[in-house]
Design an enzyme around this catalytic site. Sequence first.
Site, short mmCIF file in Angstrom:
data_model
loop_
_atom_site.label_atom_id
_atom_site.label_comp_id
_atom_site.label_asym_id
_atom_site.label_seq_id
_atom_site.Cartn_x
_atom_site.Cartn_y
_atom_site.Cartn_z
N LYS A 143 81.88 50.42 32.86
CA LYS A 143 81.60 51.60 33.68
C LYS A 143 81.26 51.10 35.07
O LYS A 143 80.19 50.55 35.32
CB LYS A 143 80.40 52.40 33.13
CG LYS A 143 80.25 53.73 33.87
CD LYS A 143 78.83 54.20 33.99
CE LYS A 143 78.15 53.90 35.29
NZ LYS A 143 78.72 54.42 36.54
N GLU A 194 62.21 45.69 47.55
CA GLU A 194 63.62 45.48 47.88
C GLU A 194 64.13 46.65 48.72
O GLU A 194 63.95 47.80 48.35
CB GLU A 194 64.45 45.36 46.60
CG GLU A 194 65.89 44.98 46.89
CD GLU A 194 66.70 44.70 45.63
OE1 GLU A 194 66.65 45.52 44.69
OE2 GLU A 194 67.40 43.66 45.59
N VAL A 247 66.36 50.99 36.98
CA VAL A 247 67.42 51.37 36.03
C VAL A 247 67.49 50.32 34.90
O VAL A 247 67.64 50.67 33.73
CB VAL A 247 68.78 51.52 36.74
CG1 VAL A 247 69.90 51.77 35.73
CG2 VAL A 247 68.73 52.66 37.75
N GLY A 248 67.32 49.06 35.25
CA GLY A 248 67.34 48.00 34.24
C GLY A 248 66.27 48.20 33.17
O GLY A 248 66.53 48.00 31.98
N CYS A 275 71.82 41.29 46.12
CA CYS A 275 70.60 40.98 45.36
C CYS A 275 69.96 39.74 45.94
O CYS A 275 68.76 39.54 45.84
CB CYS A 275 70.90 40.70 43.90
SG CYS A 275 71.96 41.87 43.14
N GLU A 295 70.46 42.02 35.30
CA GLU A 295 70.45 41.28 36.56
C GLU A 295 70.01 42.29 37.63
O GLU A 295 70.76 43.19 37.96
CB GLU A 295 71.87 40.74 36.78
CG GLU A 295 72.13 40.09 38.10
CD GLU A 295 71.05 39.13 38.46
OE1 GLU A 295 70.66 38.31 37.62
OE2 GLU A 295 70.56 39.22 39.59
N GLY A 308 72.02 45.84 38.70
CA GLY A 308 71.58 47.00 39.49
C GLY A 308 70.09 46.91 39.74
O GLY A 308 69.51 45.83 39.71
N SER A 309 69.48 48.07 39.92
CA SER A 309 68.07 48.07 40.30
C SER A 309 67.16 47.77 39.11
O SER A 309 67.52 47.97 37.95
CB SER A 309 67.69 49.43 40.89
OG SER A 309 67.65 50.39 39.85
C1 UN1 Z 1 74.65 39.86 44.22
O1 UN1 Z 1 74.06 39.92 45.28
O2 UN1 Z 1 74.51 40.75 43.38
O3 UN1 Z 1 75.34 34.27 46.05
C2 UN1 Z 1 75.59 38.77 43.88
C3 UN1 Z 1 75.80 35.32 46.47
C4 UN1 Z 1 77.07 35.85 45.86
C5 UN1 Z 1 76.77 36.71 44.67
C6 UN1 Z 1 75.73 37.76 44.97
N1 UN1 Z 1 77.94 34.77 45.49
O4 UN1 Z 1 75.24 35.96 47.34
#
Ligand code: UN1
Length: 513
Positions: free
Chosen positions: A191, A401, A248-249, A300, A266, A244-245
């Site tokens: 999804k 964040e 939500v996780g 992230c 993650e 995601g956030s």
């Molecule tokens: C993410 O931000 O969800 O190292 C992944 C990095 C990328 C992957 C980021 N190769 O910023």
Amino acid sequence: MPKAATQEKQEFGALRAPREYKNFIDGQWVPSSSGKTFENRNPADREDLIGTFQESNADDLNAAVDAADRAFNGWRLTPAPGRAEYLYHVGNILKRDKEKIAREMTREMGKVLAETRGDVQEAIDMAFLMAGEGRRLFGVTTPSELPNKFNMAVRMPLGVAGLITPWNFPIAIPAWKSMAALICGNTVVIKPASLTPLSVVMLAEAFHEAGLPKGVFNVVTGGGREVGEPMLEHPRVAVISFTGSTDVGRDIAIACAPQFKHVHLEMGGKNIIMVMDDADVDLAVDGALWGAFGTAGQRCTAASRIVAHRKIYDQFVEKLAGRAAKLRVGNGLDPKTDMGPNISASQVKTVEKYVQIGKDEGAKIVTGGAALTDGPLGKGHFHQPTVFANVKPNMRIAQEEIFGPVTAVMECDSLEEAIAIGNGVKYGLSSSIYTRNVNNAFVAMRDMYTGIFYVNAPTIGAEVHLPFGGTKQTGNGHREAGVAGIDVFSEWKSIYIDYSGSLQRAQIDTEEI
Ligand code: UN1
């Protein structure tokens, strides 16, 4: 289509004409049983319609899981090197189409072309890495404590993997998850984020062209409530992988708990660059600029915090602000653009909210601080690159964040203080140090409690063959990418083969000395 959008499309080269995209279920492109679709628009220009996508529901999700479930046995029994052949094929298709896919992705997601090329490259890298894994998938062979007995542990697939993927790496992350799942012998249902469904449709197109057996790879577009939740509850979905956030996780972990469904999460980050007094300041400024404003801060791993030593603090802040102010903000397809838009209006609102919070807390804006609403940029979701100075570690802008082009610069007196500030947040994804002192680098490498750590490089830049993920509220103890990625999608089976011809009791019939 409005005139402006047509002109823009021509200006930046050929792109797909808008059309209705379908779900990919059981090897076929099919409409949702809801009969409804949703629009996908360019975040750099809301007048530019990319296409419409299926607004799917639980029936569609069930159809995809049924297909994946039916395909599982055949796929599981296909030798892993045979499964790998499809991944090699997909990797080559993505390589061939890299430029086309990258351009569509920039239009859909906003980040500049160099970055979407990198995003496709990350998917290609993962295809080849996991294809190679098809001839490894190493287990354990080990002696038995008894004579004439053989011991080993092998990996088994789990079944149907449910993948819920984000919009910021629209093809790389779906590739990380799906390719690791597939090489282990699982079948998948994805999804995709509703803001970037086309990128996952393009991945499905590559799998389709590669001739993957039907039902092995399925895509169902639509909302979290309508598609995501039924996926979490479906008894035939054995493992969920989500990026995601953190909020939500947490909900996902709770929803999966009653069935003890495997869950890989993650989530958020509040990553830090530590700039020591012995650092190459210009190099640190280069890194901070890329770490904070690459992908408009929507990673992230973004460097949303920086702590600089008192001795170089003023110099660092001045240089960073000067460089950030010069970044050219615009459409990511324009080669002159350094930073693209935010993904959506609500994401810009979040950024504006945090800018206000930062001001109210007493931090000082040294550059940026406002949404860009004039002229052509007013058609998209743009915000200035923003640097806050005089930030204290406990301020909300240094704790929460933001996921936008905002970074918060703090001051420290020592490496120990920098490390304490660095670790003083609820997340633990990525951190970095700029120093010329190898001892300081090693101390920070040891003491930063993050899943990823860099020396003399920013907090972004993970490569696919190393584990990716974080500690504390960034993750739940799993990693993706690298060999760690296949741990999420396999179960261990320990096997004991007794060829002695007699009953041998473990722990009892062993020789005592
Ligand atoms: C993410 O931000 O969800 O190292 C992944 C990095 C990328 C992957 C980021 N190769 O910023």
